[in-house]
Design an enzyme around this catalytic site. Structure first.
Site, PDB file in Angstrom:
ATOM      1  N   HIS A 232       5.174  -4.061   2.194  1.00 21.90           N
ATOM      2  CA  HIS A 232       5.540  -3.014   1.245  1.00 21.90           C
ATOM      3  C   HIS A 232       6.600  -2.097   2.131  1.00 21.90           C
ATOM      4  O   HIS A 232       7.140  -1.231   1.213  1.00 21.90           O
ATOM      5  CB  HIS A 232       4.436  -2.600   0.431  1.00 21.90           C
ATOM      6  CG  HIS A 232       3.582  -1.510   1.386  1.00 21.90           C
ATOM      7  ND1 HIS A 232       3.829  -0.144   1.003  1.00 21.90           N
ATOM      8  CD2 HIS A 232       2.734  -1.509   2.032  1.00 21.90           C
ATOM      9  CE1 HIS A 232       2.725   0.545   1.667  1.00 21.90           C
ATOM     10  NE2 HIS A 232       2.212  -0.472   2.406  1.00 21.90           N
ATOM     11  N   CYS A 366      -1.419   8.027   2.892  1.00 23.91           N
ATOM     12  CA  CYS A 366      -2.580   7.703   3.028  1.00 23.91           C
ATOM     13  C   CYS A 366      -3.605   8.718   3.604  1.00 23.91           C
ATOM     14  O   CYS A 366      -4.809   8.543   4.137  1.00 23.91           O
ATOM     15  CB  CYS A 366      -2.610   6.550   4.219  1.00 23.91           C
ATOM     16  SG  CYS A 366      -1.672   5.088   3.545  1.00 23.91           S
TER      17      CYS A 366
END
Length: 484
Positions: A232, A366
């Site tokens: 991705h 993240c």
């Protein structure tokens, strides 16, 4: 929406989607099945494996498909510690590593009785090789070892009781240093890290996730034992990634997931064939476009920097990461698509709240730190205040020059608004600067009367001669009709 957060994730390329759709329709068979339908899908998987290996500078058999770079990092770190001898269970991690690597290292150390130590970085974000060399020395194991257990004063955490050790030394099992930082674009040359690591008898894990498809990567030639990547990040689907490891490195791994023995016994489970085929297509496209995209992305990030300097002034922003000597401009040795900037006196979260139509980031997507400052910028020596005033811009395949111009104006207006509100709150309303005449905007062509110059001269100020009344947003020195 102007999307400038491609280091967090990228849109699926239309060609990638077209490659994936047959795997969701007619080619849905299990690639482990021996019948013709299954073997047809298996051939598509192997083609994807070749394409990913080519982009990584590795051999197809070195590619182990996973759900993403996070799983790949966990497999590498936990897999190595699970098979390491008791006297070799130290893990060294760069101070600016991705949370996936940092968390995996600490979890594996706790599970397998190891320890984690942090390798310092320079202010540019590049790993400190001198400190790495010091940490690679064997550590004496004895009760109350204290500082001897942490050469170089790096700090670290232990997953076992020092008093219970019977070995004389504790050696390093694995070193984890990323190729390209996701927040700042800082690059690390894997070759000297690999050389030092192997000299100490350890294995080298290199997170190439952000570098993959953006700059040349060669796992084999640089001495990387384990590399991690995600689809991705290169315009492929989420849920597909890879651990890239040579045969000797794979032999020192224990699997995390047990089952049917897929992926040479290292990653059991029915393969995500649409995601894997999409990953392969994304890798194939990235290999073809990488050089042209790197040139275009570098021009766009430099244009964005110049435009913001034109709007806000030379002293209003600072580059986090590599800088050009003597100029303070973004340095040439960096991820070409990445720009991390501090806007002095403007809290990044507040600036983001004024950007409903521009997607940027205040750090790693993240990192679940809430309002905590970026650990990456803190590790580089930035203050908490500086880190909280920093934003990351990452351009991508479908970013246009017009979007860069529009984003620069919108970001500048948001920064000035936040600075103004802060000044009003403190009772210190700044005085306006004289606007600079617009000049050429470099790679994007002439700036024209409605766009700021990119000359790097003193700041453009508010329109009009008077200080805006308290509570009002300062105007940019162009007609409001020129703003997005």
């Amino acid at each position: 929406m102007i999307y400038l957060d491609h280091n967090a994730t990228t849109p699926v390329d239309p060609e990638v989607l077209n490659a994936m759709l047959p795997l969701l329709r007619e080619h849905f068979a299990n690639p482990a099945s021996p019948h013709p339908a299954g073997q047809a899908v298996a051939r598509l998987v192997e083609r994807a494996r070749r394409d990913v290996a080519t982009l990584a500078g590795a051999r197809p058999r070195d590619v182990v498909f996973t759900s993403g770079a996070t799983e790949a990092a966990n497999l590498a770190i936990a897999g190595v510690l699970a098979t390491a001898p008791p006297h070799r269970r130290r893990v060294l991690v760069g101070a600016t590593e991705h949370p996936a690597v940092l968390a995996a290292a600490h979890a594996a150390a706790d599970l397998h009785g190891g320890s984690v130590q942090t390798v310092r970085v320079h202010p540019s974000g590049a790993v400190d090789l001198t400190h790495l060399r010091a940490l690679l020395h064997p550590v004496p194991l004895s009760t109350g070892a204290g500082p001897a257990a942490d050469p170089g004063g790096s700090g670290g955490s232990r997953g076992r009781d020092e008093a219970d050790q019977v070995d004389e030394v504790d050696e390093v099992a694995l070193v984890a240093v990323m190729a390209a930082n996701n927040e700042t674009g800082t690059l690390n040359d894997p070759r000297p890290v690999a050389a030092l690591t192997h000299e100490a008898g350890a294995l080298f894990l290199c997170d190439v996730t952000q570098a993959f498809g953006r700059i040349p990567v060669s796992v084999t030639e640089t001495g990387i034992d384990f590399a991690t990547a995600s689809a991705h990040k290169i315009y492929g689907p989420k849920g597909a990634g890879a651990l890239i490891a040579g045969r000797s490195a794979r032999a020192r791994l224990a699997p995390l997931i047990h089952g049917g023995g897929q992926e040479r016994g290292l990653r059991a489970g029915t393969l995500n064939t649409p995601g894997i085929v999409g990953f392969g297509a994304a890798a194939r496209i990235a290999a073809a476009l990488m050089d042209d995209e790197a040139t275009r992305h570098r021009a766009q990030t430099e244009l964005l920097f110049d435009l913001l300097v034109g709007w806000l002034g030379v002293g209003a922003l600072e580059v986090n990461g590599p800088v050009e000597d003597g100029t303070g401009r973004p340095g040439p040795i960096r991820l070409p698509n990445t720009l991390n900037l501090r806007f002095l006196g403007a809290d990044a979260d507040a600036v983001q709240s004024c950007l409903p139509d521009v997607a940027v980031s205040a750090g790693s997507a993240c990192h679940g730190g809430g309002d905590e400052p970026s650990p990456v910028l803190l590790a580089m020596g930035r203050s908490a205040t500086a880190a909280r005033e920093s934003l990351r811009f990452s351009v991508g395949r479908f970013t246009t020059v017009d979007q860069i111009h529009a984003a620069a104006a919108t970001v500048a207006r948001a920064v000035l608004r936040v600075q103004s509100l802060r000044a009003v709150g403190s009772g210190e309303v700044p005085q306006p600067a004289e606007p600079e005449p617009a000049e050429s905007a470099g790679p994007a062509g002439p700036a024209g009367p409605e766009r700021p110059g990119a000359s790097g001269r003193p700041p453009a100020g508010w329109s009009g001669a008077a200080t805006p009344p308290q509570g009002r947003t300062p105007e940019l020195p162009v007609p409001r009709s020129a703003l997005p």
